[in-house]
Design a protein around this motif. Structure first.
Motif, PDB file in Angstrom:
ATOM      1  N   TYR A  92      -3.984   3.809  -7.334  1.00 26.44           N
ATOM      2  CA  TYR A  92      -2.694   4.324  -7.861  1.00 26.44           C
ATOM      3  C   TYR A  92      -2.086   4.940  -6.744  1.00 26.44           C
ATOM      4  N   ILE A  93      -2.829   6.000  -6.260  1.00 26.87           N
ATOM      5  CA  ILE A  93      -2.258   6.835  -5.050  1.00 26.87           C
ATOM      6  C   ILE A  93      -1.943   5.992  -4.039  1.00 26.87           C
ATOM      7  N   PHE A  94      -2.945   5.180  -3.477  1.00 27.26           N
ATOM      8  CA  PHE A  94      -2.638   4.072  -2.277  1.00 27.26           C
ATOM      9  C   PHE A  94      -1.568   3.363  -2.628  1.00 27.26           C
ATOM     10  N   ASP A  95      -1.099   2.735  -3.652  1.00 27.38           N
ATOM     11  CA  ASP A  95      -0.186   1.687  -4.216  1.00 27.38           C
ATOM     12  C   ASP A  95       1.113   2.461  -3.893  1.00 27.38           C
ATOM     13  N   PHE A  96       1.069   3.478  -4.583  1.00 25.57           N
ATOM     14  CA  PHE A  96       2.501   4.566  -4.469  1.00 25.57           C
ATOM     15  C   PHE A  96       2.873   4.838  -3.154  1.00 25.57           C
ATOM     16  N   ILE A  97       1.842   5.144  -2.047  1.00 25.49           N
ATOM     17  CA  ILE A  97       2.064   5.504  -0.796  1.00 25.49           C
ATOM     18  C   ILE A  97       2.727   4.186  -0.152  1.00 25.49           C
ATOM     19  N   ALA A  98       2.094   2.911  -0.440  1.00 23.96           N
ATOM     20  CA  ALA A  98       2.397   1.648   0.368  1.00 23.96           C
ATOM     21  C   ALA A  98       3.870   1.387  -0.136  1.00 23.96           C
ATOM     22  N   LEU A  99       4.282   1.537  -1.393  1.00 22.09           N
ATOM     23  CA  LEU A  99       5.591   1.127  -1.970  1.00 22.09           C
ATOM     24  C   LEU A  99       6.648   2.159  -1.641  1.00 22.09           C
ATOM     25  N   SER A 100       6.069   3.380  -0.913  1.00 23.20           N
ATOM     26  CA  SER A 100       7.175   4.367  -0.555  1.00 23.20           C
ATOM     27  C   SER A 100       7.523   4.196   0.893  1.00 23.20           C
ATOM     28  N   LEU A 101       6.794   3.122   1.679  1.00 25.21           N
ATOM     29  CA  LEU A 101       7.165   2.804   3.077  1.00 25.21           C
ATOM     30  C   LEU A 101       8.097   1.800   3.203  1.00 25.21           C
ATOM     31  N   PRO A 102       8.941   2.063   4.371  1.00 28.15           N
ATOM     32  CA  PRO A 102      10.153   1.184   4.401  1.00 28.15           C
ATOM     33  C   PRO A 102       9.628  -0.106   4.831  1.00 28.15           C
ATOM     34  N   GLU A 159       5.410   8.350   9.887  1.00 28.99           N
ATOM     35  CA  GLU A 159       6.372   7.992   8.856  1.00 28.99           C
ATOM     36  C   GLU A 159       5.977   9.037   7.682  1.00 28.99           C
ATOM     37  N   PRO A 160       6.933  10.036   7.326  1.00 23.67           N
ATOM     38  CA  PRO A 160       6.746  10.836   6.229  1.00 23.67           C
ATOM     39  C   PRO A 160       6.660  10.256   4.955  1.00 23.67           C
ATOM     40  N   ILE A 161       5.822  10.790   4.139  1.00 22.07           N
ATOM     41  CA  ILE A 161       5.754  10.262   2.567  1.00 22.07           C
ATOM     42  C   ILE A 161       6.152  11.312   1.738  1.00 22.07           C
ATOM     43  N   ASP A 162       6.887  10.787   0.797  1.00 22.19           N
ATOM     44  CA  ASP A 162       7.372  12.014  -0.367  1.00 22.19           C
ATOM     45  C   ASP A 162       7.511  10.875  -1.668  1.00 22.19           C
ATOM     46  N   SER A 163       6.670  10.703  -2.305  1.00 23.48           N
ATOM     47  CA  SER A 163       6.500   9.675  -3.472  1.00 23.48           C
ATOM     48  C   SER A 163       6.456  10.354  -4.623  1.00 23.48           C
ATOM     49  N   ASP A 164       7.031   9.906  -5.837  1.00 21.31           N
ATOM     50  CA  ASP A 164       7.010  10.546  -7.037  1.00 21.31           C
ATOM     51  C   ASP A 164       6.958   9.522  -8.054  1.00 21.31           C
ATOM     52  N   GLU A 165       5.789   8.872  -8.688  1.00 14.72           N
ATOM     53  CA  GLU A 165       5.713   7.967  -9.491  1.00 14.72           C
ATOM     54  C   GLU A 165       4.768   8.197 -10.754  1.00 14.72           C
TER      55      GLU A 165
END
Length: 203
Positions: free
Chosen positions: A135-145, A97-103
């Motif tokens: 923070y990085i992990f939380d934002f990755i997790a939030l970006s997942l469907p 699953e690709p990740i592209d997060s900006d938080e």
């Protein structure tokens, strides 16, 4: 006796590796001038193993952190790209699953540590160093469907639902007259026809 010592040595090495992995995400803020700083961070499976979670086991990502420091706060923006391995909810097959997060996170200086909102925290003025791994992990997790579906099983409807999930995840708040008017318009459309008939009778 030798075996026991060997076990202790092995445990010490594992602990050292863990500390070393998480230390990549330390940012020393003591003595920083009031200006912008840029940091680049990259990691893979070791990062997810050390975060003590069971959502993601494998993946690789790069994060660009922009830190803006002022006299009263630190603003952190995280742009993360990469991919993680997920298990399909339907077929139980793994897929990428690709990740592209900006938080972003705002850290305000205060007398104690406290989390005010998902985006704003208070940190002690005496804080010398922050670790941004969580923070990085939380934002990755939030970006997942929310629905974890293998790409081969996704229909157009599924793709639409996944896009909706991502949009809902990035929405923090709304303000302004136009939004409020739009909401009022939607409420009017949702009025039960029976109530509308009663309103007409009163007239």
């Amino acid at each position: 006796m030798f075996f026991i010592k060997l076990k202790h040595i092995t445990f010490a090495l594992l602990l050292t590796e863990k500390v070393k992995e998480l230390s990549k995400y330390n940012i020393d803020i003591y003595g920083l001038e009031d200006k912008q700083y840029d940091y680049d961070m990259e990691s893979g499976d070791a990062f997810f193993e050390e975060m003590e979670q069971d959502l993601i086991e494998h993946g690789h990502f790069k994060t660009h952190v922009i830190l803006n420091k002022s006299a009263t706060m630190i603003q952190l923006r995280f742009h993360t790209t990469g991919s993680v391995t997920l298990t399909c909810d339907r077929s139980l097959e793994t897929f990428e699953e690709p990740i592209d997060s900006d938080e972003r996170i705002i850290l305000k200086f205060g007398d104690h540590n406290e989390e005010l909102t998902e985006e704003i925290e208070i940190i002690s003025r005496n804080t010398n160093r922050i670790n941004v791994a969580r923070y990085i992990f939380d934002f990755i997790a939030l970006s997942l469907p929310v629905k974890k579906l293998h790409p081969s099983l996704r229909t157009e409807e599924d793709e639409f639902d996944l896009e909706d999930d991502e949009e809902e995840g990035t929405l923090v708040y709304t303000s302004g007259g136009e939004s409020e008017e739009g909401e009022e318009g939607e409420d009017e459309e949702k009025i039960d026809p029976r109530w509308e008939a009663l309103k007409n009778l009163k007239k």
